[in-house]
Design an enzyme around this catalytic site. Structure first.
Site, PDB file in Angstrom:
ATOM      1  CG  ASN A 112      -0.347  -0.128   2.525  1.00  0.00           C
ATOM      2  OD1 ASN A 112       0.865  -0.129   2.632  1.00  0.00           O
ATOM      3  ND2 ASN A 112      -1.158  -0.177   3.565  1.00  0.00           N
ATOM      4  CD  GLU A 126       6.102   4.655  13.395  1.00  0.00           C
ATOM      5  OE1 GLU A 126       5.893   5.557  12.539  1.00  0.00           O
ATOM      6  OE2 GLU A 126       5.278   3.751  13.626  1.00  0.00           O
TER       7      GLU A 126
HETATM    8  P1  ATP Z   1       1.205   1.781   8.236  1.00  0.00           P
HETATM    9  O1  ATP Z   1       1.471   1.407   9.672  1.00  0.00           O
HETATM   10  O2  ATP Z   1       2.040   1.030   7.233  1.00  0.00           O
HETATM   11  O3  ATP Z   1       1.196   3.257   8.003  1.00  0.00           O
HETATM   12  P2  ATP Z   1      -1.573   1.469   8.758  1.00  0.00           P
HETATM   13  O4  ATP Z   1      -1.300   2.170  10.048  1.00  0.00           O
HETATM   14  O5  ATP Z   1      -2.609   2.034   7.857  1.00  0.00           O
HETATM   15  O6  ATP Z   1      -0.276   1.358   7.883  1.00  0.00           O
HETATM   16  P3  ATP Z   1      -1.421  -1.004  10.221  1.00  0.00           P
HETATM   17  O7  ATP Z   1      -2.633  -1.611  10.809  1.00  0.00           O
HETATM   18  O8  ATP Z   1      -0.448  -0.294  11.123  1.00  0.00           O
HETATM   19  O9  ATP Z   1      -1.874  -0.046   9.022  1.00  0.00           O
HETATM   20  O10 ATP Z   1      -0.658  -2.138   9.425  1.00  0.00           O
HETATM   21  C1  ATP Z   1       0.680  -1.959   9.029  1.00  0.00           C
HETATM   22  C2  ATP Z   1       0.857  -2.469   7.636  1.00  0.00           C
HETATM   23  O11 ATP Z   1       0.673  -3.879   7.636  1.00  0.00           O
HETATM   24  C3  ATP Z   1      -0.161  -1.946   6.599  1.00  0.00           C
HETATM   25  O12 ATP Z   1       0.177  -0.723   6.061  1.00  0.00           O
HETATM   26  C4  ATP Z   1      -0.109  -3.045   5.567  1.00  0.00           C
HETATM   27  O13 ATP Z   1       1.030  -2.897   4.728  1.00  0.00           O
HETATM   28  C5  ATP Z   1       0.060  -4.283   6.422  1.00  0.00           C
HETATM   29  N1  ATP Z   1      -1.228  -4.903   6.763  1.00  0.00           N
HETATM   30  C6  ATP Z   1      -2.144  -4.440   7.645  1.00  0.00           C
HETATM   31  N2  ATP Z   1      -3.208  -5.240   7.715  1.00  0.00           N
HETATM   32  C7  ATP Z   1      -2.950  -6.268   6.863  1.00  0.00           C
HETATM   33  C8  ATP Z   1      -3.654  -7.428   6.465  1.00  0.00           C
HETATM   34  N3  ATP Z   1      -4.850  -7.724   6.984  1.00  0.00           N
HETATM   35  N4  ATP Z   1      -3.078  -8.239   5.556  1.00  0.00           N
HETATM   36  C9  ATP Z   1      -1.856  -7.972   5.047  1.00  0.00           C
HETATM   37  N5  ATP Z   1      -1.135  -6.884   5.373  1.00  0.00           N
HETATM   38  C10 ATP Z   1      -1.681  -6.048   6.260  1.00  0.00           C
END
Ligand code: ATP
Ligand code: MG
Length: 137
Positions: A112, A126
């Site tokens: 993403n 971070e």
């Molecule tokens: P980030 O922390 O990368 O900014 P976020 O805060 O929107 O993204 P988090 O819940 O912290 O999302 O998840 C961290 C990362 O893990 C996501 O950006 C994505 O790349 C991956 N991720 C999250 N949920 C899933 C899932 N259900 N399946 C696969 N990968 C996931």
């Protein structure tokens, strides 16, 4: 003013949209205060995402994050943490608003394009994971 940690993930770097991603940050009021390209080891990716270590996607996510180089940045602005997350769009690109980076470029929930800190405490942790005080302008 608030600071946040941004990462252009391996998929964003491979798609050759580093400039486009930074353009969107700058056009929406965020300023780059530090920036570096690096290729994380598996251990470094695991350390960064340690908060997710019990999640089923942790191993795949950390493999992805060390698969090729990333760009890490400190962004600064008014409400930088939430502003950055608004510009990025929802974690799942299918739920992301039109005009967001993830809506326009993400190809899966994992791939993403960008990471952004989610709270002041995590932003501070971070930023310190990748930068020392002297690196930040
Ligand atoms: P980030 O922390 O990368 O900014 P976020 O805060 O929107 O993204 P988090 O819940 O912290 O999302 O998840 C961290 C990362 O893990 C996501 O950006 C994505 O790349 C991956 N991720 C999250 N949920 C899933 C899932 N259900 N399946 C696969 N990968 C996931
Ligand atoms: Mg997150």
């Amino acid at each position: 003013m608030e600071q946040t940690l941004s990462i252009i993930k391996p998929d964003g770097v491979k798609k050759n949209i580093i400039g486009e991603v930074i353009r969107r940050f700058e056009a929406n009021g965020l300023t780059v205060k530090a920036m570096r390209m690096l290729h994380m080891s598996k251990e470094e990716a695991q350390g960064f995402y340690a908060v997710h270590k019990e999640r089923p996607f942790y191993d795949s996510l950390t493999d992805f994050m060390c698969s090729s180089p990333v760009v890490v940045m400190v962004l600064q602005g008014e409400n930088a943490i939430s502003l950055n997350r608004t510009i990025m769009g929802a974690t799942n690109f299918k739920e992301a608003d039109e005009g967001t980076i993830r809506r326009d470029y993400a190809t899966s929930v994992e791939s993403n394009i960008v990471h952004g800190s989610d709270a002041p405490e995590t932003a501070a942790w971070e930023i310190a994971y990748f930068f020392s005080a002297l690196d930040i302008m």
